[in-house]
Each structure stands twice: as structure tokens, then as C-alpha cells.
Design a protein around this motif. Structure first.
Motif, PDB file in Angstrom:
ATOM      1  N   ASN A  64       0.796  -1.222  -0.057  1.00  0.00           N
ATOM      2  CA  ASN A  64       0.012  -0.129  -0.140  1.00  0.00           C
ATOM      3  C   ASN A  64       0.713   1.308  -0.127  1.00  0.00           C
ATOM      4  O   ASN A  64       0.534   2.267  -0.703  1.00  0.00           O
ATOM      5  CB  ASN A  64      -0.988   0.041   1.278  1.00  0.00           C
ATOM      6  N   ARG A 102      -3.875  -4.378  -5.287  1.00  0.00           N
ATOM      7  CA  ARG A 102      -4.915  -4.548  -6.225  1.00  0.00           C
ATOM      8  C   ARG A 102      -6.349  -4.520  -5.293  1.00  0.00           C
ATOM      9  O   ARG A 102      -5.986  -5.163  -4.468  1.00  0.00           O
ATOM     10  CB  ARG A 102      -4.849  -5.860  -6.844  1.00  0.00           C
ATOM     11  N   PRO A 103      -7.018  -3.430  -5.625  1.00  0.00           N
ATOM     12  CA  PRO A 103      -8.219  -3.405  -4.808  1.00  0.00           C
ATOM     13  C   PRO A 103      -9.266  -4.673  -4.661  1.00  0.00           C
ATOM     14  O   PRO A 103      -9.495  -5.128  -5.817  1.00  0.00           O
ATOM     15  CB  PRO A 103      -8.844  -2.202  -5.446  1.00  0.00           C
ATOM     16  N   GLY A 104      -9.334  -4.694  -3.249  1.00  0.00           N
ATOM     17  CA  GLY A 104     -10.074  -6.142  -3.210  1.00  0.00           C
ATOM     18  C   GLY A 104      -9.762  -7.487  -3.350  1.00  0.00           C
ATOM     19  O   GLY A 104     -10.387  -8.548  -3.174  1.00  0.00           O
ATOM     20  N   GLN A 105      -8.275  -7.495  -3.814  1.00  0.00           N
ATOM     21  CA  GLN A 105      -7.639  -8.915  -4.066  1.00  0.00           C
ATOM     22  C   GLN A 105      -6.540  -9.193  -2.923  1.00  0.00           C
ATOM     23  O   GLN A 105      -6.348 -10.292  -2.629  1.00  0.00           O
ATOM     24  CB  GLN A 105      -7.050  -8.755  -5.490  1.00  0.00           C
ATOM     25  N   GLY A 106      -6.119  -8.274  -2.203  1.00  0.00           N
ATOM     26  CA  GLY A 106      -5.044  -8.520  -1.388  1.00  0.00           C
ATOM     27  C   GLY A 106      -3.751  -9.049  -2.015  1.00  0.00           C
ATOM     28  O   GLY A 106      -2.933  -9.395  -1.347  1.00  0.00           O
TER      29      GLY A 106
END
Length: 185
Positions: A104, A110-114
Motif C-alpha cells: 500500500n 490490487r483493490p479487493g484482492q490483497g
């Protein structure tokens, strides 16, 4: 991100058979490459990590340390290192970022994927980001081009007033931007 400072972090990495604690303090004072990839035990990632491993000795001679980073744990990195011939040749840091803090900090989660994007950052000894590359999932990176970028960044840092043109390679001519060059390139 270019010309910004790396942010503080703490993490555990797997390096040469050991787990080691690292932070941004381990980056300062030398050139560093942060090599983000989505996950261990995947397909494109080992080809990229192996390619960088093949250049690691040359990078070390240039005073560059490599930190590969994924959101896997340091335990998973060790298991992958033990299971794969390609990954077994890695001698650089394999950083576990399961909290996503480092990923981060560099803006490549990647948003929502971790999972991290496929991204490379070149950092100077002062902790300033000098170059970055982000590619789509299926597009692997090239360690030869990374080497070229490292050498160009180091050249520019040690030769104020000069810049490296496209496809510049070590030993080739550089440019000294001036009014005289405007419209003549």
C-alpha cells in the motif's frame, strides 16, 4: 511516486536460509530495487524472480540491494524457495508483506484482492524513488532493462547536468540539456 520518499515499514524477509527483520532503515544509504509481484507458487512471477536472481551479483557490484515483495508470508517464501529450482537460486530479500503495509505504501495493492501489482521501483541512497514500472498481470518484466535503468539512474545521479536518452547503455553518449539542443534532436 517519482521523486517521493519511501515510507517507514517493518517486515520479516527470507534471505539466504534465514528469516530477517527489515525496515526502511535497511534501504537508506544504498541503491535499492523493490520488486513487487502478485504471489508465490504462480506462473509469471517465478520467471521474473529467477531473471532478477541471475542479475543479482551484477546488481550487488553496482551497490544495489533487491527486495522482492508479495503479500505472502516469509514462511511461504521459504517453502517456495525450498520447492522450486528457479526460486532456490534467489539470494536477495524475499519480503513477506501479509499486512499489505509496504504494498500500500507504494500504491500497488490490487483493490479487493490483497495482491500486489507487478511493479518495480528503483530507489536512490537517500530513499527517493527514481524509476518505476508497473505491468499488467500477464506481462513479465525484463532484468536486462532493469539493469539499464539502474545504470542510467546512477549515471545521472553522479553527473549533474547530463541525462540519458532512450535506449542509453553504459558508455554511450549522454545529453546535456540546453537551449542549443532545443529542436535539434
Amino acid at each position: 511516486m517519482i521523486n517521493t520518499q519511501i515510507k517507514p515499514f517493518n517486515a520479516t524477509a527470507f534471505k539466504q536460509g534465514e528469516f530477517v527483520e527489515i525496515s526502511e532503515k535497511d534501504v537508506l544509504g544504498k541503491w535499492a530495487v523493490f520488486f513487487f509481484y502478485p504471489a508465490d507458487f504462480t506462473f509469471v512471477c517465478p520467471t521474473e524472480l529467477g531473471d532478477v536472481a541471475d542479475k543479482y551479483e551484477e546488481l550487488q557490484k553496482l551497490g544495489v540491494e533487491v527486495f522482492s515483495v508479495s503479500t505472502d508470508t516469509h514462511f511461504t517464501h521459504k517453502a517456495w524457495h525450498d520447492a522450486s529450482e528457479t526460486i532456490a537460486k534467489i539470494n536477495y530479500y524475499m519480503v513477506g508483506d501479509q499486512t499489505g503495509n509496504i504494498t500500500n505504501n507504494f500504491g500497488v495493492m490490487r483493490p479487493g484482492q490483497g495482491l500486489a501489482d507487478r511493479a518495480t521501483f528503483l530507489i536512490d541512497p537517500e530513499g527517493t524513488i527514481q524509476a518505476m514500472e508497473i505491468t499488467a498481470e500477464g506481462i513479465g518484466r525484463d532484468a536486462d532493462d532493469l539493469m539499464r535503468k539502474v545504470k542510467a539512474a546512477q549515471y545521472v545521479a553522479s553527473h549533474p547536468g547530463e541525462v540519458c536518452p532512450a535506449k542509453w547503455k553504459e558508455g554511450e553518449a549522454t545529453l546535456a540539456p540546453s537551449l542549443d539542443l532545443v529542436g535539434k534532436i
